[in-house]
Write an enzyme that holds these catalytic residues in place. Structure first.
Site, PDB file in Angstrom:
ATOM      1  N   LYS A 280      11.515  30.331  13.392  1.00  0.00           N
ATOM      2  CA  LYS A 280      12.402  30.573  12.244  1.00  0.00           C
ATOM      3  C   LYS A 280      13.821  30.895  12.695  1.00  0.00           C
ATOM      4  CE  LYS A 280       9.133  30.865   8.726  1.00  0.00           C
ATOM      5  NZ  LYS A 280       8.584  31.305   7.492  1.00  0.00           N
TER       6      LYS A 280
ATOM      7  N   LYS B 233       2.616  21.186  11.444  1.00  0.00           N
ATOM      8  CA  LYS B 233       1.783  21.634  10.315  1.00  0.00           C
ATOM      9  C   LYS B 233       2.467  21.314   8.990  1.00  0.00           C
ATOM     10  CE  LYS B 233       3.145  26.291   9.102  1.00  0.00           C
ATOM     11  NZ  LYS B 233       2.799  27.488   8.442  1.00  0.00           N
TER      12      LYS B 233
ATOM     13  N   LYS C 161       5.684  24.401   3.564  1.00  0.00           N
ATOM     14  CA  LYS C 161       6.424  24.323   2.314  1.00  0.00           C
ATOM     15  C   LYS C 161       7.925  24.276   2.559  1.00  0.00           C
ATOM     16  CE  LYS C 161       4.630  28.805   0.938  1.00  0.00           C
ATOM     17  NZ  LYS C 161       5.227  29.903   1.703  1.00  0.00           N
TER      18      LYS C 161
END
Ligand code: ATP
Ligand code: LTN
Length: 334
Positions: A115, A197, A200
């Site tokens: 992130k 993966k 969202k």
């Protein structure tokens, strides 16, 4: 353990739209667990602001996530469904646990590294201590088990380490939680890049199936899914695209990989992709209908939010008071 019953905690962030990965890897497996455990499912809105959010959008998504919990089959009378920000004990325990967590431990967290790289202009302290807030979530409810996708395993290990460290100093304060990772659907991959993966926050909308996608969109996305060379539907190392679709089909339809290989023997990718799309539509359609119904029933949803926040506060404060006493904060005078 809570009041003599085994306890379970899990949470999801109210960022972005939920994907099929979130559903198959997490939500779907939660529905039957309340028979065995006292269950708490949180909308972790405090975690969400580690990435900059639009306030109105965050509020809307958080409420929608709560409705998705209900629509997926979590009975709000039997499961405690609530917003993290309605229970201030989360932030308070996180502060205390921060003082028992080492910088080195947090810098090893792969989600932080990912992130931080993705949001290089906003590597804030909250993003760094995100796993400590997550540990607080879990430990407040004395959770025995935490059902999550495999990507959260590292955070769970940190939570266990923190709980053990704290207990070693102060005695038996926290239950040591175990991760509970479902066998099927634990890691659903992107439809456009099966090495990543399904997420969202993926910028490419074709990479993910969103829980509220309409049937045509779902079928179209599966038709466009990246597959591998060849045409056989077999579960092989060199076929990550097909393997992912087989995992989805298995999780959505309750079939085993062997059954799927047999069903599509000699039938090719095209037919298989369509079948996967249809299987996913048939599990998502009832969920979507229920979300639409709940959207219209404001009073019912508000009632659930109020009652469950009260229940969550009760249990969370019980643990928090115990911890505050252990670390030496003065007693409250009534
Ligand atoms: P983002 O990718 O934006 O960080 P996310 O999709 O990972 O978000 P979270 O709210 O962090 O979503 O995760 C909610 C739950 O869904 C977690 O238990 C997580 O392990 C699970 N999960 C997320 N993505 C997948 C996936 N692709 N396959 C299986 N489980 C998943
Ligand atoms: N970090 C998790 C969401 C999350 C969570 C939790 C999951 C926050 N607190 C407590 C389980 C238990 C994620 O990013 N998926």
């Amino acid at each position: 353990m809570l009041d003599g019953k085994k306890s379970l905690f899990s949470g999801m962030q109210a960022t972005g739209n939920l994907t099929l990965g979130n559903y198959l890897g997490a939500l779907k497996n939660w529905v039957t667990l309340n028979e065995e455990y006292e269950c708490f499912y949180c909308v972790v809105d405090e975690h969400s602001i580690t990435i900059r959010q639009d306030p109105a959008e965050l509020r809307k998504r958080a409420r929608r996530l709560l409705m998705i919990y209900i629509a997926a089959g979590l009975d709000p009378e039997k499961n405690c469904l609530y917003y993290q920000s309605h229970v201030s004990a989360h932030a308070e325990l996180a502060w205390i646990l921060n003082c028992y967590t080492y910088m080195g431990e947090l810098s090893r967290m792969t989600q932080f590294k990912d992130k931080a790289a993705k949001h290089a202009d906003n590597v804030n302290a909250g993003l760094f201590t995100y796993p400590v807030l997550m540990a607080a979530d879990i430990l407040l409810f004395q959770a025995d088990v935490v059902p999550v996708g495999i990507d959260q395993k590292q955070h769970l290990e940190l939570t266990r380490n923190l709980a053990e460290r704290f207990n070693a100093i102060y005695g038996d304060v926290f239950t040591i939680p175990d991760a509970y990772i479902g066998k099927v659907g634990a890691k659903i991959m992107s439809l456009q890049d099966p090495s990543k993966k399904m997420s969202k926050s993926d910028e490419n909308p074709n990479a993910s199936i969103y829980l509220l996608d309409d049937p045509d969109t779902i079928i179209r996305k599966f038709k466009r899914a990246v597959t591998d060379s060849g045409s056989e539907v077999v579960y092989r190392e060199d076929k990550p695209g097909i393997r992912n679709l087989m995992d989805i089909y298995a999780a959505a339809g309750g079939k085993t990989i062997e059954e799927i290989e047999k069903e599509f023997d000699g039938r090719g990718y095209g037919e298989f992709k369509l079948a996967v799309g249809e299987a996913v539509v048939s599990i998502l359609k009832p969920l979507q209908d229920e979300v639409a119904r709940l959207e219209k029933d404001k009073a019912y949803v508000d009632g659930i939010i109020r009652a469950n926040a009260e229940k969550a506060n009760y249990y969370a404060n019980k643990t928090l008071r115990k911890v505050q006493k252990k670390v030496g904060f003065p007693e409250r005078i009534r």
